[in-house]
Design an enzyme around this catalytic site. Structure first.
Site, PDB file in Angstrom:
ATOM      1  N   HIS A 117      -3.632   4.287  -2.345  1.00  0.00           N
ATOM      2  CA  HIS A 117      -4.569   3.382  -1.624  1.00  0.00           C
ATOM      3  C   HIS A 117      -5.112   3.956  -0.347  1.00  0.00           C
ATOM      4  CE1 HIS A 117      -1.700   0.303  -3.472  1.00  0.00           C
ATOM      5  NE2 HIS A 117      -2.691   0.016  -3.952  1.00  0.00           N
ATOM      6  N   LEU A 131       0.740  -1.376  -0.030  1.00  0.00           N
ATOM      7  CA  LEU A 131       0.071  -0.120   0.027  1.00  0.00           C
ATOM      8  C   LEU A 131       0.807   1.279   0.148  1.00  0.00           C
ATOM      9  CD1 LEU A 131      -2.742  -1.013   2.625  1.00  0.00           C
ATOM     10  CD2 LEU A 131      -2.621  -1.497   0.113  1.00  0.00           C
TER      11      LEU A 131
END
Ligand code: PAF
Length: 278
Positions: free
Chosen positions: A38, A34
């Protein structure tokens, strides 16, 4: 720490208990590794729904045999800490066998918007994405699902399958998060060497150049796109899969008067970067 469930049964139980309390649910599908892009999706999901589920699943069905499945970055503990910090309520991190048990034989295919661009260069990709996304929607039964505009064509594919299959949820696209020099955030940026990282923002600059031409009525688009390709090669990209002005929603070649979206995919050493802008 935010709870992690690994089975669809455990996911269903959590979602069912929220539903019983009248709460709305958002799903943020990811492949982990991530970054701030995100986390923007999770933040937007928190804003819209009472509870947010983030799925982390590196989906083998969307990688071809020669692609980077085995070296795709994975760090669940780091991802979980980042998700905790932005208030994600639950992580769904299934094993491959939970999603694709022995005997799995179904594929979701979307025609039309998949025909060109990524669909032409990665023929397996959108069937893999559509199949896993349909499964995640059925398993999590969210009211909303959030996707990054960074994968613009993927977003159109997800919208199409949701509409065509009458899936009862709303799809929301969130603008691309960029580094200060314009490079779109991507888990694959981790593959870039220091020299490649310097060159990488040229992709966004090439998209900008083409976008500006769509705003100038007399521009020779064919020439502009050729110049953009050459510019990327001169900057140090190894090759350009495509860089093209398209109709933003059908992804057919752009004509004057169409809503414009410029999409590009190019190789920097062994790393394939994609980006787009409207
Ligand atoms: O965009 C991604 O990370 C993936 O394609 C998705 C939507 C999570 C499906 O595996």
């Amino acid at each position: 720490m935010v709870d992690i469930v690994r089975t669809r049964i455990a996911l269903r139980e959590a979602v069912a208990s929220w539903r019983k309390d009248g709460l709305t649910i958002a799903l943020v599908p990811t492949m982990g590794a991530l970054h701030e892009g995100h986390l923007d999706l999770v933040r937007a999901a928190k804003h819209r729904a009472d509870r947010v589920v983030t799925s982390i699943f590196v989906n083998p069905a969307q990688f071809a045999a020669h692609e980077d499945l085995s070296r795709y970055p994975r760090d669940e503990a780091r991802d979980a800490a980042l998700l905790e910090a932005v208030g994600c309520d639950l992580i769904y991190a299934p094993e491959v066998a939970e999603i694709y048990p022995d005997g799995f034989a179904t594929q979701v295919g979307v025609r039309g918007v998949t025909a060109r661009l990524e669909g032409a260069f990665r023929p397996h990709f959108f069937a893999g994405v559509a199949t896993v996304v349909a499964k995640l929607f059925i398993q999590a039964q969210p009211d909303f699902a959030f996707f990054g505009e960074k994968d613009w064509q993927q977003l159109q594919v997800v919208r199409t399958l949701t509409r065509d299959l009458n899936l009862p949820l709303e799809i929301l696209g969130i603008p691309t998060r960029r580094e200060a020099d314009g490079l779109a955030m991507s888990s694959r940026n981790a593959y870039l060497s220091a020299v490649e990282r310097e060159v990488a923002p040229a992709l966004k600059a090439a998209l900008d150049h083409i976008f500006e031409a769509t705003q100038a009525p007399s521009a020779d688009m064919h020439l502009v796109m050729q110049q953009a390709t050459q510019g990327l090669l001169d900057a140090g990209f190894a090759s350009v899969d495509y860089i093209e002005a398209c109709h933003a929603y059908t992804l057919e070649p752009w004509k004057a008067g169409d809503p414009a979206r410029i999409l590009g995919a190019a190789w920097l050493g062994k790393t394939r970067l994609i980006d787009n802008r409207g």
